[in-house]
Design an enzyme around this catalytic site. Structure first.
Site, short mmCIF file in Angstrom:
data_model
loop_
_atom_site.label_atom_id
_atom_site.label_comp_id
_atom_site.label_asym_id
_atom_site.label_seq_id
_atom_site.Cartn_x
_atom_site.Cartn_y
_atom_site.Cartn_z
N HIS A 108 47.12 -4.08 -9.35
CA HIS A 108 48.37 -4.18 -10.11
C HIS A 108 48.14 -3.59 -11.50
O HIS A 108 46.99 -3.32 -11.88
CB HIS A 108 48.79 -5.64 -10.23
CG HIS A 108 47.65 -6.53 -10.67
ND1 HIS A 108 46.87 -7.22 -9.78
CD2 HIS A 108 47.13 -6.82 -11.88
CE1 HIS A 108 45.94 -7.91 -10.42
NE2 HIS A 108 46.08 -7.68 -11.71
N ASP A 204 38.54 -6.05 -8.33
CA ASP A 204 39.37 -7.24 -8.35
C ASP A 204 40.23 -7.32 -7.08
O ASP A 204 40.78 -6.30 -6.64
CB ASP A 204 40.29 -7.14 -9.59
CG ASP A 204 41.03 -8.42 -9.89
OD1 ASP A 204 40.37 -9.43 -10.17
OD2 ASP A 204 42.28 -8.40 -9.85
N GLU A 244 35.52 -8.60 -4.92
CA GLU A 244 36.02 -9.97 -4.86
C GLU A 244 36.85 -10.11 -3.58
O GLU A 244 37.98 -9.62 -3.51
CB GLU A 244 36.91 -10.26 -6.09
CG GLU A 244 37.38 -11.69 -6.14
CD GLU A 244 38.62 -11.92 -7.00
OE1 GLU A 244 38.81 -13.05 -7.46
OE2 GLU A 244 39.40 -10.97 -7.22
N HIS A 311 34.53 -16.97 -13.78
CA HIS A 311 35.48 -17.14 -14.89
C HIS A 311 36.80 -17.76 -14.44
O HIS A 311 37.64 -18.08 -15.27
CB HIS A 311 35.74 -15.77 -15.52
CG HIS A 311 36.35 -14.79 -14.54
ND1 HIS A 311 35.60 -14.19 -13.56
CD2 HIS A 311 37.61 -14.36 -14.37
CE1 HIS A 311 36.39 -13.41 -12.83
NE2 HIS A 311 37.62 -13.50 -13.30
N ASP A 312 37.01 -17.87 -13.13
CA ASP A 312 38.27 -18.42 -12.64
C ASP A 312 38.13 -19.92 -12.39
O ASP A 312 37.11 -20.50 -12.71
CB ASP A 312 38.66 -17.70 -11.34
CG ASP A 312 39.21 -16.31 -11.62
OD1 ASP A 312 39.86 -16.14 -12.68
OD2 ASP A 312 38.99 -15.41 -10.81
C1 NOJ Z 1 41.07 -12.15 -9.89
C2 NOJ Z 1 40.52 -12.41 -11.26
O1 NOJ Z 1 39.22 -12.94 -11.12
C3 NOJ Z 1 41.48 -13.34 -11.96
O2 NOJ Z 1 40.95 -13.80 -13.18
C4 NOJ Z 1 42.79 -12.66 -12.14
O3 NOJ Z 1 43.74 -13.55 -12.67
C5 NOJ Z 1 43.33 -12.12 -10.80
N1 NOJ Z 1 42.33 -11.46 -10.02
C6 NOJ Z 1 44.44 -11.15 -11.05
O4 NOJ Z 1 43.91 -9.96 -11.56
#
Ligand code: NOJ
Length: 553
Positions: A108, A204, A244, A311-312
């Protein structure tokens, strides 16, 4: 493949360290970390021993999703520096033997990206088809990734009276991968950063990226990843793709390119990460053992990227509802510590009540599993979260360098910091690099030691997993086996000392076990049966050393 030559495929024995420039080190004291600040910390990273730096998004961005909403794929966020500062970091890192990979976020763009601004202006815009538009949302609408924050993955645009797709936030319109121009732009972006010296990309949201828009037949969606990898190889002989892909193992295998490979070089092991937390909650390694047993062998040249925290949110989406509840109860008993109904917003040490034995056991495991370990900045000193910051932001606080003002991160006033420091027992006063650098018993020195051991034990990165039976339920006994060597590791998930029997199968007469964290050397019976003691939350790494082996441990 002759795996005794490990010079190429560097990622198979790399130690990856993820950081966000804006929270790492502030050079100009405006409260926001920057490239110049990071350049001053490369020696710290070299001393820690990491070999690959993963930079989270540093591109121009309205910053409504921590930089994962990009408005210019070729730029640098001016708060963080410019291209000169970027190149300086790459050069300094390379000089210290550290490669740099960068986030590639091309599922995106931000809604402020000029492509979307133009696309929104008119149905006739050249860029209209860069995004996914429909007169009506499709009947089988997929669920949003951010429940509670977004209600749908389709947003109505009143000006042109159509809906656009956004798997993530509505300010992150999805690019249309079915449009060849979009694919060309992605490849051009990759080429640009490679030319500036990066050694690869953390991609990502890969499954979302390659999925064609509803109703569009793209043939095999994996063709795109194969093409991308081929392009990478043409431009740079050794650049890596770390993806990811939070999917069950069987589907992940496809993202490596099946058994023959040719797509992603590395994928995070989300399944075992989640099983690890379930095992920790239960003080029983069975769940992790099952996950590792189910983990498919990777194709030649590929690797699993092991991690404890990122980080998430700490996602638990692959556990059953009952299992997730168990982990929530153990590690996030309060509602504010949870997010999206599936994840935890805490770092590891507070979840484990700061118990140094348990924390060390987890990191010992991380560095002993076959694959490539990935650290999130601050893990090496046991940073905690700031629970006053809602959601995922809780773990994105500035790096804690000293016990001084703002933890030595910035000399600005605390109110101007990009994110507030934790104020509890994990504040910089208690947890900081300087203190731990001068304490031989600190977590920092321990992680440094693990990194050193990992780097001189290439069989861990290159080896095949072995799982052994033990006579103690609370102990995970695994091994790594490769032509480079063999190592076994034991981890006690319980708070009590145990004596356990392990059987690793018949070995040659005269085989020794060499302790990799101490001076002990034991003769191993030809039956391969051994009795070992482990302290509460204790662990051991033992090299299996056949007669004639000249390695000293
Ligand atoms: C995965 C990323 O790790 C996350 O932090 C992000 O909000 C989403 N993708 C959208 O880019």
């Amino acid at each position: 493949m002759n795996i005794t030559d490990t010079s190429d495929l560097w990622w198979k024995s790399a130690v990856v360290y993820c950081l966000d420039i804006e929270t790492y080190m502030d050079d100009n004291n405006d409260g926001v970390g920057d490239f110049a600040g990071l350049a001053r910390r490369i020696d710290y990273l070299a001393d820690l021993g990491i070999t690959c730096l993963w930079l989270m998004p540093f591109y121009p961005s309205p910053d409504r999703d921590d930089g994962y909403d990009i408005s210019d794929f070729y730029g640098i966020d001016p708060r963080l520096g410019n291209h000169g500062d970027f190149v300086e970091v790459i050069r300094t890192a390379k000089d210290r033997g550290i490669r740099v990979i960068v986030d590639l976020v091309v599922n995106h763009t931000s809604d402020k990206h000029p492509w979307f601004v133009s696309a929104k202006r008119s149905r006739d815009s050249f860029y209209r088809d860069f995004y996914v538009w429909r007169d009506e949302p499709p009947a089988n609408e997929q669920p949003t990734v951010f429940p509670g924050e977004e209600a749908s993955v389709w947003e109505h645009d009143p000006r042109t009276d159509q809906y656009f797709q956004h798997v993530f936030y509505k300010h992150q319109p999805d690019l249309n991968i079915a449009n060849p121009r979009v694919r060309d732009e992605i490849v051009k972006t990759v080429g640009f950063w490679l030319a500036l010296g990066v050694s690869g990309f953390r991609i990502d949201a890969v499954p979302f990226l390659i999925e064609p828009p509803d109703g569009v037949d793209l043939g095999d969606p994996h063709d795109f990843l194969r093409d991308l990898k081929r392009f990478l190889q043409r431009r740079s002989s050794d650049a890596a793709l770390l993806g990811e892909v939070n999917l069950p193992f069987a589907e992940q295998l496809d993202f490596f390119g099946g058994e023959r490979g040719g797509e992603l070089d590395l994928q995070f092991d989300f399944m075992s990460m989640q099983a690890l937390y379930l095992s920790l909650a239960r003080s029983d390694p069975s769940a992790l053992r099952e996950s590792l047993a189910a983990r498919p062998a990777v194709p030649d040249g590929a690797a699993w990227a092991n991690f404890v925290r990122n980080h998430d949110e700490l996602t638990l989406d692959k556990l059953s509802d009952a299992e997730r509840e168990e982990v929530f109860e153990a590690f996030a008993p309060e509602e504010y510590q949870r997010v999206y109904g599936r994840g935890i917003t805490r770092r590891l040490p507070p979840m484990l009540d700061g118990d140094p034995r348990r924390i060390r056991m987890v990191y010992s495991l991380l560095f002993s599993l076959p694959g490539t370990p990935v650290l999130f900045y601050g893990e090496e000193i046991g940073m905690g979260e700031n629970s006053d910051v809602p959601g995922r932001g809780a773990v994105r606080t500035p790096m804690q360098w000293t016990d001084g003002k703002n933890g030595g991160f910035s000399q600005t006033s605390p109110g101007r910091l990009v994110a507030p420091m934790p104020g509890d027992g994990y504040s910089p006063e208690h947890v900081n690099v300087l203190k731990q650098r001068n304490d031989p018993d600190s977590l920092l020195q321990f992680i440094r030691h693990l990194i050193r051991r990992y780097r001189v034990s290439p069989e861990i990165g290159w080896g095949e997993l072995e799982l052994f039976e033990t006579s103690a339920d609370g102990v995970l006994a695994h091994g790594v086996l490769s032509p480079l060597g063999r190592m076994i590791a034991l981890h006690n998930f319980t708070a009590v000392p145990v004596r356990t029997r392990v059987e690793i199968g018949a070995v040659e007469e005269g085989t020794m076990l060499l302790d990799l964290h101490g001076p002990e050397r034991m003769a191993l019976d030809v039956s391969g049966r051994v009795e070992l003691e482990l302290a509460p939350y204790g662990f051991r790494w033992l090299r299996v050393s056949p007669p004639g082996d000249t390695r000293i441990g």
